[in-house]
Design an enzyme around this catalytic site. Structure first.
Site, PDB file in Angstrom:
ATOM      1  N   CYS A 138       0.816  -1.227   0.000  1.00  0.00           N
ATOM      2  CA  CYS A 138       0.000   0.000   0.000  1.00  0.00           C
ATOM      3  C   CYS A 138       0.844   1.270   0.000  1.00  0.00           C
ATOM      4  O   CYS A 138       0.621   2.176  -0.819  1.00  0.00           O
ATOM      5  CB  CYS A 138      -0.976  -0.011   1.177  1.00  0.00           C
ATOM      6  SG  CYS A 138      -0.224   0.070   2.819  1.00  0.00           S
TER       7      CYS A 138
ATOM      8  N   HIS B 213      -2.508   1.349   6.903  1.00  0.00           N
ATOM      9  CA  HIS B 213      -2.919   1.223   5.503  1.00  0.00           C
ATOM     10  C   HIS B 213      -3.098   2.621   4.924  1.00  0.00           C
ATOM     11  O   HIS B 213      -3.422   3.567   5.639  1.00  0.00           O
ATOM     12  CB  HIS B 213      -4.219   0.425   5.359  1.00  0.00           C
ATOM     13  CG  HIS B 213      -4.530   0.074   3.926  1.00  0.00           C
ATOM     14  ND1 HIS B 213      -3.802  -0.845   3.213  1.00  0.00           N
ATOM     15  CD2 HIS B 213      -5.477   0.549   3.067  1.00  0.00           C
ATOM     16  CE1 HIS B 213      -4.288  -0.951   1.990  1.00  0.00           C
ATOM     17  NE2 HIS B 213      -5.300  -0.096   1.873  1.00  0.00           N
TER      18      HIS B 213
ATOM     19  N   HIS C 275      -5.678   1.890  -4.344  1.00  0.00           N
ATOM     20  CA  HIS C 275      -4.811   1.349  -3.296  1.00  0.00           C
ATOM     21  C   HIS C 275      -4.428  -0.090  -3.616  1.00  0.00           C
ATOM     22  O   HIS C 275      -5.031  -0.744  -4.474  1.00  0.00           O
ATOM     23  CB  HIS C 275      -5.492   1.441  -1.930  1.00  0.00           C
ATOM     24  CG  HIS C 275      -6.614   0.454  -1.726  1.00  0.00           C
ATOM     25  ND1 HIS C 275      -6.849  -0.182  -0.521  1.00  0.00           N
ATOM     26  CD2 HIS C 275      -7.582  -0.012  -2.569  1.00  0.00           C
ATOM     27  CE1 HIS C 275      -7.906  -0.974  -0.629  1.00  0.00           C
ATOM     28  NE2 HIS C 275      -8.368  -0.896  -1.849  1.00  0.00           N
TER      29      HIS C 275
END
Length: 350
Positions: free
Chosen positions: A264, A312, A324
């Site tokens: 990510c 994240h 993402h």
């Protein structure tokens, strides 16, 4: 004393170069922690357990990436320090040669002090010129000794700094290894849980995952969060968005920074690097160091940080969506910006 410094400096140089030549030790995936299979558990409970395992793997990935970044920095500093040690040793040798040349000159003049030689010259003008040269020589000698002292002190400092950096480097390598083992264990455990499910159950599991994301996104939109979000991306933000969206379809791989796969924060950091604005490598560091922006002021290119521990990150691309890299087993994709727990928003080009 000087010989000990040289020996320590030489050992530091050898060690620094050895570090750079050797890769981080690889570890085989450890035996995953035992988890109950689907028997006796609802599919929702299994899904929650799998989600938790991937969340823990994400946190360990951030720890691994941060340790890796620090190790890279310390390796680079070790190389610079090793070069400074070599240059310092060469400088000391040159200064000692100059001091030796002065001593030999004194010897050739029969060891007479400069003042005595001047008195014996018998020439007033030579006497006056000689006084000036003597003063210059005395100043040069003082300067030479001072420079030699400074260089030796610098060499001691370089050696101490190299030793400190070596210790930090090794500590970060240990952190990398521990994080890597945890990542592999959590991912293996999640895959093991999924593998125990029948094909139909795995399909239902995927649909449950998508439905949970849809519900979270709907709740976020219903809250009115998107009503004031209508700003255009800045020039650099447009470049970052173009890079990130061009990676859609590439697989998630923990620790990856492209070009074939990403995790990510690998995706977001590389997107902004491509836009000409380097940012921290990990989502936690992005959250800690980049300027925070209110959600209502969000614009494309901004980064949305997720989960309470900032493990994240996705890039806002407009219309309530992010791009993402979700997790192992998934590809870079578009998703609802509110489909996960939002911690906050940061803007790299603020």
């Amino acid at each position: 004393m000087y010989r000990r410094h040289c020996a320590a400096a030489a050992m530091t140089l050898v060690c620094a170069l050895a570090v750079l030549a050797s890769p981080v030790q690889a570890f085989a995936a450890p035996t995953p922690p035992e988890s109950a299979d689907g028997g006796g558990k609802s599919l929702e409970q299994v899904r929650a357990e799998i989600d938790e395992l991937y969340l823990e793997a994400g946190a360990a990935t951030d720890a691994y990436n941060l340790a890796e970044e620090k190790a890279k920095k310390q390796s680079g500093e070790l190389v610079e320090l090793a070069q400074s040690i070599v240059e310092g040793q060469a400088r000391i040798t040159a200064l000692k040669n100059r001091a030796g040349a002065q001593a030999r000159e004194e010897y050739r003049n029969a060891g007479l002090p400069p003042g005595a030689r001047l008195m014996l010259s018998g020439d007033p003008q030579l006497f006056l010129d000689g006084i000036s040269r003597t003063r210059q020589g005395q100043q040069a000698t003082k300067g030479l000794l001072a420079e030699l002292t400074r260089t030796q002190q610098d060499l001691e400092t370089y050696t101490k700094d190299a030793s400190t950096n070596w210790t930090k480097l090794e500590a970060n390598r240990v952190k990398q290894a521990k994080a890597k083992k945890k990542i592999n264990a959590q991912i293996a455990a999640a895959k093991k849980l999924e593998s125990r499910l029948a094909k139909e159950e795995r399909a239902r599991l995927l649909e449950m995952e998508r439905e949970a994301a849809r519900q979270a996104q709907s709740a976020w939109l219903d809250s009115g969060a998107l009503e004031e979000i209508n700003r255009d991306a800045g020039p650099l933000g447009k470049k970052a968005v173009a890079f990130a969206t061009a990676q859609i379809g590439k697989p998630y791989v923990w620790g990856a920074e492209g070009p074939k796969s990403y995790d990510c924060s690998g995706l977001t950091s590389q997107a902004w690097a491509a836009a000409g604005r380097p940012i921290p490598r990990t989502s936690q560091e992005q959250w800690r160091l980049l300027p925070h922006i209110a959600i209502k002021d969000m614009r494309p290119g901004d980064l949305i940080i997720y989960h309470a521990d900032a493990t994240h990150v996705g890039m806002y691309v407009g219309n309530g969506q992010i791009v993402h890299a979700p997790r192992p087993g998934r590809d870079v994709t578009l998703a609802g910006a509110g489909s996960m727990q939002i911690l906050g928003v940061v803007r790299p080009d603020a």
